[in-house]
Design an enzyme around this catalytic site. Structure first.
Site, PDB file in Angstrom:
ATOM      1  N   ARG A 181      33.214 -12.363  -8.684  1.00  0.00           N
ATOM      2  CA  ARG A 181      32.439 -13.299  -7.870  1.00  0.00           C
ATOM      3  C   ARG A 181      32.146 -12.556  -6.566  1.00  0.00           C
ATOM      4  O   ARG A 181      33.076 -12.128  -5.874  1.00  0.00           O
ATOM      5  CB  ARG A 181      33.249 -14.554  -7.551  1.00  0.00           C
ATOM      6  CG  ARG A 181      32.574 -15.447  -6.497  1.00  0.00           C
ATOM      7  CD  ARG A 181      33.554 -16.342  -5.753  1.00  0.00           C
ATOM      8  NE  ARG A 181      34.091 -17.375  -6.607  1.00  0.00           N
ATOM      9  CZ  ARG A 181      35.277 -17.957  -6.371  1.00  0.00           C
ATOM     10  NH1 ARG A 181      36.036 -17.566  -5.358  1.00  0.00           N
ATOM     11  NH2 ARG A 181      35.713 -18.902  -7.173  1.00  0.00           N
ATOM     12  N   ASP A 201      40.779 -15.495  -5.566  1.00  0.00           N
ATOM     13  CA  ASP A 201      40.020 -15.406  -4.318  1.00  0.00           C
ATOM     14  C   ASP A 201      40.414 -14.136  -3.572  1.00  0.00           C
ATOM     15  O   ASP A 201      41.519 -13.605  -3.761  1.00  0.00           O
ATOM     16  CB  ASP A 201      40.347 -16.605  -3.404  1.00  0.00           C
ATOM     17  CG  ASP A 201      39.689 -17.908  -3.874  1.00  0.00           C
ATOM     18  OD1 ASP A 201      38.793 -17.864  -4.734  1.00  0.00           O
ATOM     19  OD2 ASP A 201      40.089 -18.971  -3.352  1.00  0.00           O
TER      20      ASP A 201
HETATM   21  P1  FDA Z   1      25.401 -17.381   5.276  1.00  0.00           P
HETATM   22  O1  FDA Z   1      26.649 -17.538   6.062  1.00  0.00           O
HETATM   23  O2  FDA Z   1      24.391 -16.396   5.739  1.00  0.00           O
HETATM   24  O3  FDA Z   1      24.732 -18.808   5.136  1.00  0.00           O
HETATM   25  C1  FDA Z   1      23.468 -19.008   4.497  1.00  0.00           C
HETATM   26  C2  FDA Z   1      23.112 -20.480   4.635  1.00  0.00           C
HETATM   27  O4  FDA Z   1      24.053 -21.274   3.922  1.00  0.00           O
HETATM   28  C3  FDA Z   1      23.206 -21.025   6.070  1.00  0.00           C
HETATM   29  O5  FDA Z   1      22.001 -20.807   6.755  1.00  0.00           O
HETATM   30  C4  FDA Z   1      23.487 -22.490   5.832  1.00  0.00           C
HETATM   31  O6  FDA Z   1      22.311 -23.187   5.471  1.00  0.00           O
HETATM   32  C5  FDA Z   1      24.375 -22.465   4.613  1.00  0.00           C
HETATM   33  N1  FDA Z   1      25.808 -22.425   4.994  1.00  0.00           N
HETATM   34  C6  FDA Z   1      26.656 -21.371   4.875  1.00  0.00           C
HETATM   35  N2  FDA Z   1      27.906 -21.706   5.271  1.00  0.00           N
HETATM   36  C7  FDA Z   1      27.826 -23.004   5.657  1.00  0.00           C
HETATM   37  C8  FDA Z   1      28.771 -23.933   6.162  1.00  0.00           C
HETATM   38  N3  FDA Z   1      30.046 -23.609   6.356  1.00  0.00           N
HETATM   39  N4  FDA Z   1      28.346 -25.169   6.457  1.00  0.00           N
HETATM   40  C9  FDA Z   1      27.066 -25.548   6.253  1.00  0.00           C
HETATM   41  N5  FDA Z   1      26.111 -24.710   5.774  1.00  0.00           N
HETATM   42  C10 FDA Z   1      26.490 -23.470   5.480  1.00  0.00           C
HETATM   43  N6  FDA Z   1      35.022 -15.845   1.183  1.00  0.00           N
HETATM   44  C11 FDA Z   1      36.041 -14.975   1.114  1.00  0.00           C
HETATM   45  O7  FDA Z   1      36.265 -14.199   2.053  1.00  0.00           O
HETATM   46  N7  FDA Z   1      36.841 -14.941  -0.007  1.00  0.00           N
HETATM   47  C12 FDA Z   1      36.624 -15.734  -1.090  1.00  0.00           C
HETATM   48  O8  FDA Z   1      37.361 -15.665  -2.076  1.00  0.00           O
HETATM   49  C13 FDA Z   1      35.520 -16.636  -1.031  1.00  0.00           C
HETATM   50  N8  FDA Z   1      35.235 -17.473  -2.067  1.00  0.00           N
HETATM   51  C14 FDA Z   1      34.067 -18.191  -2.053  1.00  0.00           C
HETATM   52  C15 FDA Z   1      33.687 -18.925  -3.176  1.00  0.00           C
HETATM   53  C16 FDA Z   1      32.464 -19.585  -3.210  1.00  0.00           C
HETATM   54  C17 FDA Z   1      32.058 -20.317  -4.448  1.00  0.00           C
HETATM   55  C18 FDA Z   1      31.602 -19.522  -2.071  1.00  0.00           C
HETATM   56  C19 FDA Z   1      30.250 -20.162  -2.085  1.00  0.00           C
HETATM   57  C20 FDA Z   1      31.999 -18.840  -0.936  1.00  0.00           C
HETATM   58  C21 FDA Z   1      33.220 -18.194  -0.910  1.00  0.00           C
HETATM   59  N9  FDA Z   1      33.645 -17.512   0.231  1.00  0.00           N
HETATM   60  C22 FDA Z   1      34.727 -16.667   0.146  1.00  0.00           C
HETATM   61  C23 FDA Z   1      32.959 -17.739   1.536  1.00  0.00           C
HETATM   62  C24 FDA Z   1      31.884 -16.707   1.811  1.00  0.00           C
HETATM   63  O9  FDA Z   1      32.471 -15.460   2.047  1.00  0.00           O
HETATM   64  C25 FDA Z   1      31.017 -17.101   3.021  1.00  0.00           C
HETATM   65  O10 FDA Z   1      31.805 -17.181   4.161  1.00  0.00           O
HETATM   66  C26 FDA Z   1      30.258 -18.393   2.884  1.00  0.00           C
HETATM   67  O11 FDA Z   1      29.818 -18.588   1.574  1.00  0.00           O
HETATM   68  C27 FDA Z   1      28.995 -18.402   3.771  1.00  0.00           C
HETATM   69  O12 FDA Z   1      28.165 -17.330   3.425  1.00  0.00           O
HETATM   70  P2  FDA Z   1      26.750 -17.495   2.717  1.00  0.00           P
HETATM   71  O13 FDA Z   1      26.671 -16.472   1.627  1.00  0.00           O
HETATM   72  O14 FDA Z   1      26.505 -18.865   2.296  1.00  0.00           O
HETATM   73  O15 FDA Z   1      25.699 -16.971   3.787  1.00  0.00           O
END
Ligand code: FDA
Length: 322
Positions: A185, A134
């Site tokens: 990732r 991560d």
């Molecule tokens: P965005 O925040 O724009 O959200 C898009 C949509 O997703 C929202 O409108 C909502 O519907 C849904 N959503 C997103 N977050 C939500 C929540 N908490 N609760 C409910 N709904 C939610 N970060 C990092 O800094 N280091 C890392 O190593 C990782 N590893 C990692 C692994 C995996 C498998 C995932 C999916 C995510 C990570 N992250 C991470 C977290 C990542 O950086 C990010 O903060 C979250 O995924 C939210 O971003 P989105 O891309 O979903 O977009």
């Protein structure tokens, strides 16, 4: 706007040991955390993995913990991940592991962290598995990339890393890692970063996500577009971690345009978030992997999930009244 306003105090709070002591002691906050965390024991996580696998969803398992400050804790963390790898393997589950280097002792020293990572990588090798490192805050980005390169130099091929599209440096890092054949990732990024290193505006983070995702897929195409392993353990080179339907649609369009087969792009999401979308993608034939965290040290992870979406704060508070 509300998201931006709440994000800063919640991420600050995620680092408070006072708040951690309070929240982790209350039954109602533990209940709320269960939405995003499989449970405190490995057995809870194994149950969650089996349920996801039954739906055709692969898993990456995370034993929660970060910013370990003693040698003992860091060694214990590595031993727990090694144990989980062995159990997953003997149970035949479609799962690998994700680790945070600050849990393996990066704050103590890079040497300590390297030796603990070696324990994890050996266990992964014995279990024919894969380790994803991560990415934490930008103070540790360079050290994290050094560590993943060291692992490859040592002959541990099945180890990949995370890049965050909010960092200016990510496009360059992605080009370099892709050229070295190291799997990435891609996520947006979950920490508070200053303007000197990261885009502040969501539109810029999103645009960079699309750009870097495309770059990674193009490089994977050039390298033969290897799919993940048939047993669901080893992911393809490109893993796109997001719940954002626009990012997913743009990536799917780019993959089609580049002639990259579906099996060479894995979509990844977090446990408890957008289960509908996870199942929809599986139904459409895309590989999907869910990040399943477990363990007693759920507080900072949980606070970052609250910070991502204001509605989660109301969900959290409502648990108090149940
Ligand atoms: P965005 O925040 O724009 O959200 C898009 C949509 O997703 C929202 O409108 C909502 O519907 C849904 N959503 C997103 N977050 C939500 C929540 N908490 N609760 C409910 N709904 C939610 N970060 C990092 O800094 N280091 C890392 O190593 C990782 N590893 C990692 C692994 C995996 C498998 C995932 C999916 C995510 C990570 N992250 C991470 C977290 C990542 O950086 C990010 O903060 C979250 O995924 C939210 O971003 P989105 O891309 O979903 O977009």
């Amino acid at each position: 706007m509300l998201t931006q306003l709440l994000r800063m105090p919640l991420i600050q709070l995620s680092k408070s040991s006072w708040a951690q002591g309070r929240l982790t002691g209350w039954e109602w906050s533990r209940r709320a955390a269960r939405r995003f965390v499989a449970g405190e024991q490995l057995a809870d996580a194994l149950e969650a993995i089996s349920a996801l696998n039954a739906k055709g969803i692969n898993v990456t398992l995370d034993h929660l913990g970060e910013n370990t400050s003693t040698l003992e804790e860091a060694a214990q963390a590595a031993a727990e991940v090694a144990r989980a790898l062995a159990v997953i393997h003997s149970a035949g589950l479609r799962a690998n592991v994700s680790v945070k280097l600050s849990q393996l002792g990066l704050a103590v020293s890079e040497d300590v962290c390297r030796e603990n990572l070696r324990v994890v990588l050996r266990a992964a090798q014995a279990a024919a598995s894969f380790v994803r490192i991560d990415m934490e805050d930008s103070a540790s980005t360079s050290a994290t990339l050094r560590m993943v390169r060291w692992a490859h130099e040592q002959g541990f091929g099945e180890v990949g890393v995370v890049l965050q599209s909010y960092l200016y440096r990510t496009e360059r890092d992605a080009r370099e890692l892709a050229a070295e054949g190291i799997g990435v990732r891609l996520c947006k990024g979950a920490y508070l970063e200053p303007l000197t290193v990261a885009f502040a505006k969501k539109a810029a983070v999103d645009a960079n996500y699309d750009r870097v995702a495309r770059l990674l897929m193009k490089a994977a195409r050039a390298q033969g577009a290897h799919p993940g392993s048939a047993d669901g353990v080893i992911p393809p080179l490109t893993a796109l971690a997001t719940h954002d339907p626009v990012r997913i649609a743009n990536a799917q369009a780019a993959a089609a345009e580049l002639g990259l087969p579906q099996a060479a792009v894995e979509f990844q999401m977090l446990y408890g978030i957008r289960r509908d979308l996870q199942e929809q993608l599986v139904g459409e034939g895309w590989p999907v992997r869910v990040y399943v965290p477990y363990g007693a040290r759920w507080y900072p992870y949980f606070m970052r999930r609250l910070a991502e979406r204001p509605a989660n704060v109301w969900f959290f508070v409502s648990n108090y009244f149940q």
